[in-house]
Enzyme design. Structure first.
Site, PDB file in Angstrom:
ATOM      1  N   ASP A 353      29.632  39.549  45.908  1.00  0.00           N
ATOM      2  CA  ASP A 353      30.381  38.290  45.886  1.00  0.00           C
ATOM      3  C   ASP A 353      31.046  37.963  47.218  1.00  0.00           C
ATOM      4  OD1 ASP A 353      29.726  37.601  43.302  1.00  0.00           O
ATOM      5  OD2 ASP A 353      31.410  38.662  42.415  1.00  0.00           O
ATOM      6  N   TYR A 437      33.530  34.379  37.348  1.00  0.00           N
ATOM      7  CA  TYR A 437      34.640  35.307  37.570  1.00  0.00           C
ATOM      8  C   TYR A 437      35.674  34.747  38.523  1.00  0.00           C
ATOM      9  CZ  TYR A 437      34.049  39.799  35.217  1.00  0.00           C
ATOM     10  OH  TYR A 437      34.022  40.801  34.283  1.00  0.00           O
TER      11      TYR A 437
END
Length: 685
Positions: A353, A437
């Site tokens: 990420d 997320y």
């Protein structure tokens, strides 16, 4: 910069598409601060630094470590466009400060020139370039194509265009029709990075790819992650924005229930919760001058990059009139989220990420506040969009004070003496949303000399669909026919340590039982074993809870009053080794997760634990490759890399929005001070 009272436990955020799709006015940046300065020198330096008024065109020269301003971003892009053949269709991946290298003695009498590091892509040629622009001379000093096979981060523009490409694909619409779905506008498409697994067909080679996963809303505005389009993977060429193929692994019914969490979908709020206020009627105990923060005896600079988000620079502590360095630079520089589902749709879910998407680019704009109460100082962040336009993320970084409860206490029952002190810490943080997320990154500074790093995980878990009556051994059913795969979140902190100066060493400390024998006749003895780590291979280490293992970073050239080297200890928090096997394909790119500690001599070209370009990297890069050289790591400028992970076995209580899970570590003084540095904290009023 903004400064406000925040009386909210959570602030609203603007969407990444909104702020990355629009230009913004430049925010002033102030000059202040030096590394390793004391007393009068620092006072003289601060005397000329004042907050510039809104809209002012007169700004002090930026400090060499300040992030680029919007003016500088657009200047760098303009220079590159003028001097190199940058077409209108090219995509700008990032424009950031090219930070000056860490010197042996940090002196800013001759401030380094401001330079910008740019990564840009030519989609038509399928080629990416690195550039360096000198902002003072307006010259492009470097312009090089990336090596074959390397792909930069995926940017927000590409995610939006990928979704549109998938929705207009006839093959994708046919897959929807097989599932009885006709309204493509209700479909959500998340552009997951494709990675490199050795199972790719020949047609994928050399292409910039996304493996897009899909969900469908039952109506506009509801939580699409409650209804996965199981079995569908759209493989997209991100340069051409064409769907190469739709992989369809079979129809699975949509889960039957919703998972709404926002707006009118929320349940009736509790009515028995009284207001809680944090009042600071005399203001904060910290001061902010430009990007520099001073609080209690701490001083540091707040930086920000599109990839890492929040960065701390030149952290030092004032001890008996002298500012003593602790850290030169600190950030969370990489992470990976390996999923434990071996199915065709699941085994490639290994998102980097930070390295593949950039948490700084996706930072929330904390308009009404963040997860803190009291008086807050906000720092704006400046990034660029794919077109090279400068964009300001308002209130991207939050600075505030928190009460931490009891700091120290003792009562003497013989004399009746009793003293107690209440603790406080300074917290600097930001929050980033990557698809489903949300991650909060928090660095805190304590009155006892402790620096702590905490990552808070929340948002919505990744979801897949189950057939009626089906159970998966690789996930948890969190709602009827809705599965959340098992996964880990593994982060890598990069700590340019400078404990009392540039020359540092590191040692491992275990507490162990003494074998039965003459040294332990009563079988109760245990002692500390200290192991110096001399080279990079020695320093490939793992956590060991049974030995209460920690690592001590020492300066052998500085001694405390006991004659021992001054130092700081790195203390692990919650952690877990990777659960993927060592020969898993993703380990080529995520090899940094193999150990929780790595130590390297400082090298300005070694910034990220998985290398500069983990996205589709054909061979892997980063810590396992650098440390194979086994360079010495004694009495030299060091970078300490700490890898920490959270293993998530989802629960029904994690749905539809996951309560925060927290992991982290701390840096605690160990012989750095001669006694408790918090003895001078005043008693509570």
């Amino acid at each position: 910069m903004a400064h406000a009272d925040d009386l909210h436990s959570g602030g609203s955020t603007t969407s990444r598409r909104a702020f990355l799709g629009a230009s913004a006015a430049t925010t002033g940046v102030l000059a202040a601060g030096r590394w390793l300065v004391t007393g009068a020198a620092h006072a003289a330096e601060r005397s000329g630094a004042t907050q510039s008024s809104a809209g002012s065109k007169t700004r002090p020269a930026p400090h060499p470590l300040d992030p680029l301003t919007t003016d500088e971003i657009e200047q760098a892009v303009a220079v590159l466009r003028k001097q190199k053949p940058i077409g209108n269709s090219w995509r700008f991946v990032s424009v950031a400060l090219a930070e000056p290298n860490r010197p042996l003695a940090w002196q800013l009498a001759d401030s380094p020139a401001r330079t910008a590091a740019i990564v840009v892509m030519d989609p038509s040629a399928g080629q990416a370039f690195e550039a360096i622009v000198d902002l003072s001379t307006e010259e492009v000093t470097k312009y090089e194509a990336l090596a074959a096979g390397l792909q930069p981060m995926v940017i927000s523009d590409e995610c939006d265009q990928c979704e549109a490409a998938v929705k207009r694909s006839p093959e994708f619409r046919a897959a929807l029709a097989r599932r009885g779905l006709n309204d493509v506008e209700l479909v959500m498409v998340d552009a997951w990075s494709a990675g490199m697994y050795g199972t790719e067909p020949a047609e994928d080679r050399g292409k910039r790819l996304a493996r897009a996963l899909c969900w469908v809303r039952s109506e506009a505005g509801d939580n699409g992650y409650a209804r996965p389009l199981e079995g569908i993977v759209a493989v997209v060429d991100l340069h051409k924005m064409e769907v190469l193929r739709i992989e369809d692994y079979g129809v699975v019914p949509l889960p039957p229930t919703s998972g709404n969490w926002a707006g009118d979908f929320l349940p009736t709020p509790r009515n028995d919760l009284k207001p809680l206020f944090v009042s600071q009627p005399e203001g904060t105990s910290f001061t902010v001058t430009g990007q520099e923060v001073q609080w209690q005896k701490w001083r540091f600079r707040v930086g920000f990059t599109p990839r890492e988000g929040l960065v701390l620079h030149t952290v030092r502590y004032a001890d008996r009139g002298q500012e003593r360095p602790v850290l030169y630079r600190a950030s969370i520089g990489e992470m990976v989220v390996p999923y434990g589902d071996p199915g065709e749709c699941g085994y490639r879910k290994n998102a980097f990420d930070i390295g593949e998407f950039g948490v700084g680019m996706l930072a929330n704009s904390l308009v009404l506040g963040c997860d803190c109460l009291g008086k807050i100082h906000y720092f704006d962040a400046h990034v660029c969009n794919g077109a090279g336009r400068a964009v300001t993320i308002k209130n991207a970084v939050c600075l505030h004070e928190e009460d931490t409860g009891l700091l120290w206490k003792h009562s003497d029952w013989r004399t009746g003496q009793s003293e107690a002190r209440r603790g406080r810490r300074l917290v600097v943080s930001f929050i980033s949303t990557i698809g489903n997320y949300d991650y909060g990154f928090f660095w805190s500074f304590g009155q006892d000399g402790t620096i702590a790093c905490e990552v808070k995980l929340t948002g919505i878990v990744n979801t897949t669909a189950l057939k009626p009556g089906e159970r998966s051994p690789f996930g948890s059913e969190i709602a009827p026919q809705l599965n959340a795969p098992l996964h880990q979140h593994i982060f890598a902190a990069r700590l340019d340590v400078a404990v009392d100066g540039e020359g540092n060493s590191i040692e491992e400390v275990d507490t162990v039982s003494v074998p039965a024998g003459p040294e332990n006749p009563h079988h109760n003895a245990f002692r500390v074993e200290t192991t110096p780590l001399a080279g990079e291979l020695d320093a490939r280490r793992s956590v060991k809870g049974a030995a209460a293992r920690f690592w001590r970073i020492v300066n052998e050239g500085r001694r405390n009053r006991l004659g021992r080297p001054t130092g700081y200890r790195l203390v692990p928090g919650e952690n877990c080794p990777p659960l993927i096997l060592p020969d898993a394909a993703v380990m080529k790119r995520a090899g940094f997760v193999a150990h929780q500690l790595w130590v390297t001599p400082y090298d300005p070209n070694q910034r990220f634990a998985a290398g500069d370009y983990p996205n589709q990297h054909p061979t892997g890069d980063g810590l396992p490759y650098w440390t194979a050289a086994d360079r010495p790591i004694k009495n030299t400028p060091l970078v300490v890399w700490y890898v920490f992970g959270h293993t998530h076995v989802p629960r029904p209580e994690d749905w539809p929005v996951m309560p925060v899970a927290s992991i982290g570590f701390s840096l605690k003084p160990d012989g750095f001070f001669d006694q408790n540095p918090a003895l001078d904290v005043p008693p509570p009023v």
